[in-house]
Design a protein around this motif. Structure first.
Motif, short mmCIF file in Angstrom:
data_model
loop_
_atom_site.label_atom_id
_atom_site.label_comp_id
_atom_site.label_asym_id
_atom_site.label_seq_id
_atom_site.Cartn_x
_atom_site.Cartn_y
_atom_site.Cartn_z
N LYS A 14 54.33 50.81 17.00
CA LYS A 14 54.83 49.79 17.92
C LYS A 14 55.72 50.43 18.99
O LYS A 14 55.60 50.11 20.18
CB LYS A 14 55.61 48.73 17.16
N GLN A 15 56.60 51.35 18.58
CA GLN A 15 57.47 52.04 19.53
C GLN A 15 56.65 52.89 20.50
O GLN A 15 56.94 52.94 21.70
CB GLN A 15 58.48 52.92 18.79
N PHE A 16 55.64 53.55 19.97
CA PHE A 16 54.77 54.37 20.81
C PHE A 16 54.07 53.51 21.86
O PHE A 16 54.00 53.86 23.03
CB PHE A 16 53.73 55.10 19.94
N MET A 17 53.57 52.34 21.43
CA MET A 17 52.87 51.44 22.35
C MET A 17 53.83 50.91 23.42
O MET A 17 53.48 50.83 24.59
CB MET A 17 52.23 50.28 21.60
N ARG A 18 55.05 50.54 23.02
CA ARG A 18 56.06 50.08 23.99
C ARG A 18 56.37 51.18 24.99
O ARG A 18 56.50 50.94 26.18
CB ARG A 18 57.35 49.68 23.28
N ARG A 19 56.52 52.41 24.48
CA ARG A 19 56.83 53.54 25.36
C ARG A 19 55.71 53.72 26.39
O ARG A 19 55.99 53.96 27.57
CB ARG A 19 56.99 54.81 24.51
N GLN A 20 54.47 53.58 25.96
CA GLN A 20 53.35 53.70 26.89
C GLN A 20 53.40 52.59 27.94
O GLN A 20 53.11 52.83 29.10
CB GLN A 20 52.01 53.66 26.12
N ASP A 63 63.19 42.95 21.34
CA ASP A 63 63.22 41.81 22.28
C ASP A 63 63.77 42.22 23.64
O ASP A 63 63.27 41.78 24.67
CB ASP A 63 64.05 40.65 21.72
N THR A 64 64.79 43.06 23.64
CA THR A 64 65.39 43.52 24.89
C THR A 64 64.38 44.33 25.70
O THR A 64 64.23 44.13 26.91
CB THR A 64 66.64 44.38 24.60
N VAL A 65 63.69 45.24 25.04
CA VAL A 65 62.71 46.09 25.73
C VAL A 65 61.58 45.23 26.28
O VAL A 65 61.17 45.40 27.43
CB VAL A 65 62.17 47.18 24.78
N ARG A 66 61.11 44.27 25.48
CA ARG A 66 60.04 43.37 25.95
C ARG A 66 60.49 42.58 27.18
O ARG A 66 59.74 42.43 28.14
CB ARG A 66 59.64 42.41 24.83
N ASN A 73 57.70 43.93 35.43
CA ASN A 73 56.40 43.49 35.93
C ASN A 73 56.55 42.42 37.01
O ASN A 73 55.80 42.42 38.00
CB ASN A 73 55.52 42.98 34.79
N MET A 74 57.52 41.52 36.84
CA MET A 74 57.76 40.49 37.85
C MET A 74 58.26 41.12 39.15
O MET A 74 57.82 40.73 40.25
CB MET A 74 58.76 39.44 37.33
#
Length: 88
Positions: A14-20, A63-66, A73-74
């Motif tokens: 999950k962390q790897f995917m967020r980092r990407q 949640d913060t990173v998301r 993106n906005m």
């Protein structure tokens, strides 16, 4: 003498995917900034993007990173809209 670098900590999937996601967002923002016609505006935006990403580099709360990715993106969409309007 070269600075020694610690090996990166092992990331969960999950962390790897967020980092990407974060890296992709950063690249997309920089690509959009390249289209800004005014050099001083371009430099300002590039510095702003770099500072924002550096400032939030240590964020780990999911949640913060998301939320930051969503905000990024906005902001990217707003920049792309502004650039499209400037070209028309």
């Amino acid at each position: 003498m070269a600075a020694s670098r610690l090996p990166p900590a092992t990331l969960t999937l999950k962390q790897f995917m967020r980092r990407q996601q974060v890296l992709l967002l950063y690249r997309r923002i920089l690509r959009a900034i390249r289209q800004v016609p005014n050099d001083s505006d371009k430099k300002y935006l590039k510095d702003w993007a770099r500072d924002e990403f550096k400032r939030n580099k240590s964020a780990t709360e999911e949640d913060t990173v998301r939320m930051m990715i969503t905000q990024g993106n906005m902001q990217l969409k707003e920049l792309e809209k502004t650039l499209a309007l400037a070209k028309s």
